[in-house]
Design a protein around this motif. Structure first.
Motif, mmCIF file in Angstrom:
data_model
loop_
_atom_site.group_PDB
_atom_site.id
_atom_site.type_symbol
_atom_site.label_atom_id
_atom_site.label_comp_id
_atom_site.label_asym_id
_atom_site.label_seq_id
_atom_site.Cartn_x
_atom_site.Cartn_y
_atom_site.Cartn_z
ATOM 1 N N CYS A 25 0.807 -1.199 -0.131
ATOM 2 C CA CYS A 25 0.009 -0.122 -0.098
ATOM 3 C C CYS A 25 0.783 1.216 0.029
ATOM 4 C CB CYS A 25 -0.949 0.009 1.247
ATOM 5 S SG CYS A 25 -2.244 -1.448 1.364
ATOM 6 N N PHE A 26 2.089 1.082 0.574
ATOM 7 C CA PHE A 26 2.887 2.509 0.745
ATOM 8 C C PHE A 26 3.487 2.917 -0.593
ATOM 9 C CE2 PHE A 26 6.832 4.373 1.652
ATOM 10 C CZ PHE A 26 6.600 5.433 2.412
ATOM 11 N N PHE A 27 4.095 2.092 -1.259
ATOM 12 C CA PHE A 27 4.660 2.551 -2.331
ATOM 13 C C PHE A 27 3.778 2.963 -3.550
ATOM 14 C CE2 PHE A 27 7.874 -0.178 -0.300
ATOM 15 C CZ PHE A 27 8.882 0.812 -0.058
ATOM 16 N N PRO A 28 2.665 2.433 -3.953
ATOM 17 C CA PRO A 28 1.714 2.807 -4.857
ATOM 18 C C PRO A 28 1.174 4.467 -4.333
ATOM 19 C CG PRO A 28 1.346 0.703 -4.713
ATOM 20 C CD PRO A 28 2.307 1.042 -3.531
ATOM 21 N N ALA A 29 0.756 4.379 -3.139
ATOM 22 C CA ALA A 29 0.396 5.686 -2.595
ATOM 23 C C ALA A 29 1.309 6.434 -2.440
ATOM 24 C CB ALA A 29 -0.106 5.282 -0.933
ATOM 25 N N VAL A 30 2.490 6.554 -2.465
ATOM 26 C CA VAL A 30 3.516 7.490 -2.553
ATOM 27 C C VAL A 30 3.602 7.949 -3.712
ATOM 28 C CG1 VAL A 30 5.970 7.977 -2.142
ATOM 29 C CG2 VAL A 30 4.828 7.037 -0.275
ATOM 30 N N ALA A 31 3.664 6.961 -4.926
ATOM 31 C CA ALA A 31 3.504 7.390 -6.134
ATOM 32 C C ALA A 31 2.604 8.307 -6.693
ATOM 33 C CB ALA A 31 3.670 6.154 -7.014
ATOM 34 N N TRP A 32 1.492 7.917 -6.194
ATOM 35 C CA TRP A 32 0.223 8.748 -6.454
ATOM 36 C C TRP A 32 0.209 10.083 -5.843
ATOM 37 C CZ3 TRP A 32 -3.396 8.466 -10.344
ATOM 38 C CH2 TRP A 32 -3.538 7.103 -10.877
ATOM 39 N N LEU A 33 0.922 9.998 -4.629
ATOM 40 C CA LEU A 33 1.156 11.558 -3.948
ATOM 41 C C LEU A 33 2.108 12.282 -4.591
ATOM 42 C CD1 LEU A 33 0.287 13.364 -1.331
ATOM 43 C CD2 LEU A 33 2.296 12.085 -0.218
ATOM 44 N N MET A 34 3.053 11.541 -5.175
ATOM 45 C CA MET A 34 3.992 12.297 -5.980
ATOM 46 C C MET A 34 3.320 12.939 -7.250
ATOM 47 S SD MET A 34 7.484 10.144 -5.730
ATOM 48 C CE MET A 34 8.433 10.845 -6.914
ATOM 49 N N LEU A 35 2.558 12.069 -8.002
ATOM 50 C CA LEU A 35 1.844 12.569 -9.010
ATOM 51 C C LEU A 35 0.996 13.846 -9.003
ATOM 52 C CD1 LEU A 35 0.799 12.377 -12.208
ATOM 53 C CD2 LEU A 35 -0.907 11.190 -11.202
ATOM 54 N N ILE A 36 -0.046 13.891 -7.711
ATOM 55 C CA ILE A 36 -0.600 14.972 -7.436
ATOM 56 C C ILE A 36 0.071 16.245 -6.924
ATOM 57 C CG2 ILE A 36 -2.214 15.715 -5.437
ATOM 58 C CD1 ILE A 36 -3.167 12.903 -4.984
ATOM 59 N N ILE A 37 1.448 15.878 -6.500
ATOM 60 C CA ILE A 37 2.177 17.260 -5.918
ATOM 61 C C ILE A 37 2.818 17.875 -7.162
ATOM 62 C CG2 ILE A 37 4.321 17.609 -4.999
ATOM 63 C CD1 ILE A 37 3.730 15.539 -2.612
ATOM 64 N N VAL A 38 3.382 16.873 -8.140
ATOM 65 C CA VAL A 38 3.840 17.278 -9.345
ATOM 66 C C VAL A 38 2.779 18.251 -10.204
ATOM 67 C CG1 VAL A 38 4.416 16.585 -11.490
ATOM 68 C CG2 VAL A 38 5.567 15.696 -9.721
ATOM 69 N N PHE A 39 1.347 17.685 -10.109
ATOM 70 C CA PHE A 39 0.617 18.227 -10.913
ATOM 71 C C PHE A 39 0.027 19.685 -10.277
ATOM 72 C CE2 PHE A 39 -3.834 19.337 -12.043
ATOM 73 C CZ PHE A 39 -3.668 19.529 -13.520
ATOM 74 N N VAL A 40 -0.052 19.566 -9.184
ATOM 75 C CA VAL A 40 -0.347 20.882 -8.250
ATOM 76 C C VAL A 40 0.602 21.953 -8.487
ATOM 77 C CG1 VAL A 40 -0.904 21.904 -6.081
ATOM 78 C CG2 VAL A 40 -2.055 19.702 -6.770
ATOM 79 N N GLY A 41 1.895 21.749 -8.232
ATOM 80 C CA GLY A 41 3.100 22.412 -8.347
ATOM 81 C C GLY A 41 3.231 23.214 -9.823
ATOM 82 N N PHE A 42 3.033 22.260 -10.570
ATOM 83 C CA PHE A 42 3.283 22.741 -12.179
ATOM 84 C C PHE A 42 2.197 23.100 -12.982
ATOM 85 C CE2 PHE A 42 7.384 20.158 -11.270
ATOM 86 C CZ PHE A 42 8.219 21.035 -11.642
ATOM 87 N N ALA A 43 1.021 22.787 -12.383
ATOM 88 C CA ALA A 43 -0.266 23.313 -12.835
ATOM 89 C C ALA A 43 -0.426 24.985 -13.488
ATOM 90 C CB ALA A 43 -1.632 22.876 -12.162
ATOM 91 N N PRO A 44 -0.020 25.682 -12.288
ATOM 92 C CA PRO A 44 0.032 27.317 -12.853
ATOM 93 C C PRO A 44 0.793 27.581 -13.881
ATOM 94 C CG PRO A 44 0.086 27.021 -10.390
ATOM 95 C CD PRO A 44 0.388 25.662 -11.162
ATOM 96 N N SER A 45 2.162 27.005 -14.090
ATOM 97 C CA SER A 45 3.129 27.381 -14.603
ATOM 98 C C SER A 45 3.320 26.534 -15.927
ATOM 99 C CB SER A 45 4.485 27.484 -14.333
ATOM 100 O OG SER A 45 4.902 26.164 -13.763
ATOM 101 N N TYR A 46 2.793 25.281 -16.136
ATOM 102 C CA TYR A 46 2.742 24.437 -17.230
ATOM 103 C C TYR A 46 1.585 23.889 -17.784
ATOM 104 C CZ TYR A 46 4.507 21.262 -20.703
ATOM 105 O OH TYR A 46 4.506 20.722 -21.738
ATOM 106 N N TYR A 47 1.140 22.973 -16.697
ATOM 107 C CA TYR A 47 -0.221 22.035 -17.227
ATOM 108 C C TYR A 47 -1.161 22.757 -17.548
ATOM 109 C CZ TYR A 47 2.567 18.014 -15.659
ATOM 110 O OH TYR A 47 3.336 17.215 -15.616
ATOM 111 N N LEU A 48 -1.672 24.063 -16.850
ATOM 112 C CA LEU A 48 -2.855 25.012 -17.076
ATOM 113 C C LEU A 48 -2.442 26.287 -17.540
ATOM 114 C CD1 LEU A 48 -4.748 23.648 -13.849
ATOM 115 C CD2 LEU A 48 -5.060 22.713 -16.261
ATOM 116 N N ALA A 49 -1.265 26.456 -17.927
ATOM 117 C CA ALA A 49 -0.529 27.830 -18.260
ATOM 118 C C ALA A 49 -1.729 28.266 -19.547
ATOM 119 C CB ALA A 49 0.708 27.804 -18.900
ATOM 120 N N GLY A 50 -2.275 27.860 -20.431
ATOM 121 C CA GLY A 50 -2.864 28.377 -21.481
ATOM 122 C C GLY A 50 -4.240 28.780 -20.932
ATOM 123 N N ALA A 51 -4.703 28.142 -19.949
ATOM 124 C CA ALA A 51 -6.121 28.306 -19.026
ATOM 125 C C ALA A 51 -5.724 29.532 -18.294
ATOM 126 C CB ALA A 51 -6.783 27.117 -18.396
#
Length: 104
Positions: A25-51
Motif C-alpha cells: 500500500c505504501f509505495f503505490p500511495a507515495v507514487a500517486w502522492l508524487m503525481l498529485i504534488i507534481v500536477f499541483v506544483g506545475f499546474a499554474p506554470s505548465y499544465y494549465l498555463a494556457g487556461a
C-alpha cells in the motif's frame, strides 16, 4: 545432506507467502502522492498555463515536461505492477524506464 535439507527448506511455494505487506500500500500511495504534488506544483506554470493566461514555455521545456511526466507515470505503473504480482511485465517495462532515464 545439509545442502539437500537447506534446498528443501528454501523451496516454499509462492502461494504460502504473505501477500499483504506494508509496501503493497505504501509505495503505490507515495507514487500517486508524487503525481498529485507534481500536477499541483506545475499546474499554474505548465499544465494549465494556457487556461490561466500564463506565458507558454519554449519547446525545450515542453520536451523536458513530457519526459518528466512520463517518468512519474512510469513510477505509478511500476509500483502498481509489483503490487499486482506482475513482476514479469514490471521487468519488461523497466527497459523502457532505462531508455527514458538515458534521455533518448
Amino acid at each position: 545432506m545439509a545442502t539437500t535439507l537447506a534446498q528443501q527448506q528454501c523451496s516454499v511455494p509462492a502461494s504460502n507467502l504473505p501477500r499483504q505487506t506494508v509496501g503493497s500500500c505504501f509505495f503505490p500511495a507515495v507514487a500517486w502522492l508524487m503525481l498529485i504534488i507534481v500536477f499541483v506544483g506545475f499546474a499554474p506554470s505548465y499544465y494549465l498555463a494556457g487556461a490561466l493566461r500564463a506565458p507558454l514555455p519554449s519547446l525545450a521545456i515542453h520536451v523536458h515536461a513530457i519526459v518528466f511526466s512520463c517518468w512519474i507515470l512510469l513510477l505509478i505503473a511500476q509500483t502498481s505492477l509489483t503490487v499486482a504480482g506482475r513482476v514479469d511485465v514490471h521487468r519488461r517495462l523497466g527497459i523502457a524506464g532505462f531508455i527514458l532515464a538515458s534521455g533518448c
